[in-house]
Design a protein around this motif. Sequence first.
Motif, PDB file in Angstrom:
ATOM      1  N   LEU A   1     -34.873  18.516   7.316  1.00  0.00           N
ATOM      2  CA  LEU A   1     -34.078  19.350   6.484  1.00  0.00           C
ATOM      3  C   LEU A   1     -34.383  20.716   5.874  1.00  0.00           C
ATOM      4  O   LEU A   1     -35.528  20.558   5.257  1.00  0.00           O
ATOM      5  CB  LEU A   1     -33.170  18.349   5.431  1.00  0.00           C
ATOM      6  CG  LEU A   1     -32.347  17.537   6.292  1.00  0.00           C
ATOM      7  CD1 LEU A   1     -32.023  16.283   5.374  1.00  0.00           C
ATOM      8  CD2 LEU A   1     -31.141  18.015   6.714  1.00  0.00           C
ATOM      9  N   LYS A   2     -33.423  21.490   5.737  1.00  0.00           N
ATOM     10  CA  LYS A   2     -33.791  22.973   5.222  1.00  0.00           C
ATOM     11  C   LYS A   2     -32.697  23.183   3.988  1.00  0.00           C
ATOM     12  O   LYS A   2     -31.828  22.695   4.222  1.00  0.00           O
ATOM     13  CB  LYS A   2     -33.697  24.012   6.283  1.00  0.00           C
ATOM     14  CG  LYS A   2     -34.508  23.760   7.695  1.00  0.00           C
ATOM     15  CD  LYS A   2     -34.341  24.804   8.609  1.00  0.00           C
ATOM     16  CE  LYS A   2     -35.301  24.621   9.788  1.00  0.00           C
ATOM     17  NZ  LYS A   2     -35.154  25.633  10.493  1.00  0.00           N
ATOM     18  N   PRO A   3     -33.014  23.925   3.180  1.00  0.00           N
ATOM     19  CA  PRO A   3     -32.188  24.213   2.088  1.00  0.00           C
ATOM     20  C   PRO A   3     -30.643  24.721   2.822  1.00  0.00           C
ATOM     21  O   PRO A   3     -29.737  24.601   2.146  1.00  0.00           O
ATOM     22  CB  PRO A   3     -32.793  25.341   1.249  1.00  0.00           C
ATOM     23  CG  PRO A   3     -34.340  25.001   1.305  1.00  0.00           C
ATOM     24  CD  PRO A   3     -34.274  24.671   2.883  1.00  0.00           C
ATOM     25  N   GLU A   4     -30.835  25.494   3.967  1.00  0.00           N
ATOM     26  CA  GLU A   4     -29.763  25.836   4.249  1.00  0.00           C
ATOM     27  C   GLU A   4     -28.706  24.916   4.881  1.00  0.00           C
ATOM     28  O   GLU A   4     -27.785  25.157   5.178  1.00  0.00           O
ATOM     29  CB  GLU A   4     -29.985  27.208   5.340  1.00  0.00           C
ATOM     30  CG  GLU A   4     -30.807  26.733   6.466  1.00  0.00           C
ATOM     31  CD  GLU A   4     -32.342  27.266   5.898  1.00  0.00           C
ATOM     32  OE1 GLU A   4     -32.660  27.112   4.840  1.00  0.00           O
ATOM     33  OE2 GLU A   4     -33.253  27.721   6.884  1.00  0.00           O
ATOM     34  N   ASP A   5     -29.270  23.626   4.939  1.00  0.00           N
ATOM     35  CA  ASP A   5     -28.380  22.660   5.538  1.00  0.00           C
ATOM     36  C   ASP A   5     -27.577  22.004   4.488  1.00  0.00           C
ATOM     37  O   ASP A   5     -26.713  21.268   4.785  1.00  0.00           O
ATOM     38  CB  ASP A   5     -29.361  21.531   6.132  1.00  0.00           C
ATOM     39  CG  ASP A   5     -30.008  21.762   7.169  1.00  0.00           C
ATOM     40  OD1 ASP A   5     -31.157  21.454   7.262  1.00  0.00           O
ATOM     41  OD2 ASP A   5     -29.380  22.508   8.258  1.00  0.00           O
ATOM     42  N   THR A   6     -27.733  22.411   3.084  1.00  0.00           N
ATOM     43  CA  THR A   6     -26.934  22.118   2.190  1.00  0.00           C
ATOM     44  C   THR A   6     -25.468  22.514   2.232  1.00  0.00           C
ATOM     45  O   THR A   6     -25.107  23.590   2.534  1.00  0.00           O
ATOM     46  CB  THR A   6     -27.550  22.702   0.860  1.00  0.00           C
ATOM     47  OG1 THR A   6     -28.565  22.409   0.507  1.00  0.00           O
ATOM     48  CG2 THR A   6     -26.392  22.351  -0.268  1.00  0.00           C
ATOM     49  N   ALA A   7     -24.637  21.349   2.340  1.00  0.00           N
ATOM     50  CA  ALA A   7     -23.157  21.542   2.475  1.00  0.00           C
ATOM     51  C   ALA A   7     -22.454  20.129   2.339  1.00  0.00           C
ATOM     52  O   ALA A   7     -23.227  19.106   1.939  1.00  0.00           O
ATOM     53  CB  ALA A   7     -23.096  21.962   3.941  1.00  0.00           C
ATOM     54  N   VAL A   8     -21.045  20.307   2.204  1.00  0.00           N
ATOM     55  CA  VAL A   8     -20.570  19.030   2.467  1.00  0.00           C
ATOM     56  C   VAL A   8     -20.216  18.607   4.043  1.00  0.00           C
ATOM     57  O   VAL A   8     -19.848  19.592   4.672  1.00  0.00           O
ATOM     58  CB  VAL A   8     -18.924  19.127   1.602  1.00  0.00           C
ATOM     59  CG1 VAL A   8     -18.096  17.839   1.922  1.00  0.00           C
ATOM     60  CG2 VAL A   8     -19.244  19.353   0.388  1.00  0.00           C
ATOM     61  N   TYR A   9     -20.478  17.245   4.323  1.00  0.00           N
ATOM     62  CA  TYR A   9     -20.586  17.080   5.842  1.00  0.00           C
ATOM     63  C   TYR A   9     -19.355  16.328   5.832  1.00  0.00           C
ATOM     64  O   TYR A   9     -18.975  15.408   5.453  1.00  0.00           O
ATOM     65  CB  TYR A   9     -21.735  16.512   6.117  1.00  0.00           C
ATOM     66  CG  TYR A   9     -22.885  17.283   6.147  1.00  0.00           C
ATOM     67  CD1 TYR A   9     -23.350  18.189   5.470  1.00  0.00           C
ATOM     68  CD2 TYR A   9     -23.325  17.625   7.663  1.00  0.00           C
ATOM     69  CE1 TYR A   9     -24.725  18.620   5.446  1.00  0.00           C
ATOM     70  CE2 TYR A   9     -24.427  18.535   7.647  1.00  0.00           C
ATOM     71  CZ  TYR A   9     -25.261  19.057   6.745  1.00  0.00           C
ATOM     72  OH  TYR A   9     -26.174  19.775   6.828  1.00  0.00           O
ATOM     73  N   TYR A  10     -18.705  16.663   7.019  1.00  0.00           N
ATOM     74  CA  TYR A  10     -17.097  16.023   7.487  1.00  0.00           C
ATOM     75  C   TYR A  10     -17.367  15.323   8.836  1.00  0.00           C
ATOM     76  O   TYR A  10     -17.869  15.933   9.698  1.00  0.00           O
ATOM     77  CB  TYR A  10     -16.082  17.053   7.416  1.00  0.00           C
ATOM     78  CG  TYR A  10     -15.875  17.449   5.895  1.00  0.00           C
ATOM     79  CD1 TYR A  10     -16.448  18.838   5.842  1.00  0.00           C
ATOM     80  CD2 TYR A  10     -15.017  17.111   5.006  1.00  0.00           C
ATOM     81  CE1 TYR A  10     -16.151  19.440   4.662  1.00  0.00           C
ATOM     82  CE2 TYR A  10     -14.671  17.604   3.981  1.00  0.00           C
ATOM     83  CZ  TYR A  10     -15.232  18.886   3.672  1.00  0.00           C
ATOM     84  OH  TYR A  10     -15.013  19.325   2.461  1.00  0.00           O
TER      85      TYR A  10
END
Length: 125
Positions: free
Chosen positions: A86-95
């Motif tokens: 995982l990378k910092p740019e993977d930070t998100a809300v996942y649906y």
Amino acid sequence: QVHVVESGGGLVQAGGSLRLSCVASGDSFSRFSTGWFRQAPGKEREFVAHISWSGASTDYGDAVKGRFTISRDFAENTVHLQMNNLKPEDTAVYYCAADPWGSSAYRVERSYDYWGQGTQVTVSS
């Protein structure tokens, strides 16, 4: 009506892993194609991964290809998204989203009839 619920989000350091799960009410979920999308703050929702109802076909967004794996567990009536490196740019809300019709346009949000509320994934650097 199908009720979709995601779980498994959390805080992880860069390079770590998380596994998201998606369950839905009703036996028919096993016959729905399923997609994962994500939305980071200030950005549009983007396609992450898709799996056909049979599990035989999968596809991934370019940003996650080679790091994420989508799978279907028929015994548990669950779809998983294994996220590695995982990378910092993977930070998100996942649906998680379910499509009863098996649309070929599975990278498009409007192809899905049922959506979960999302689960937060935060990757620290």
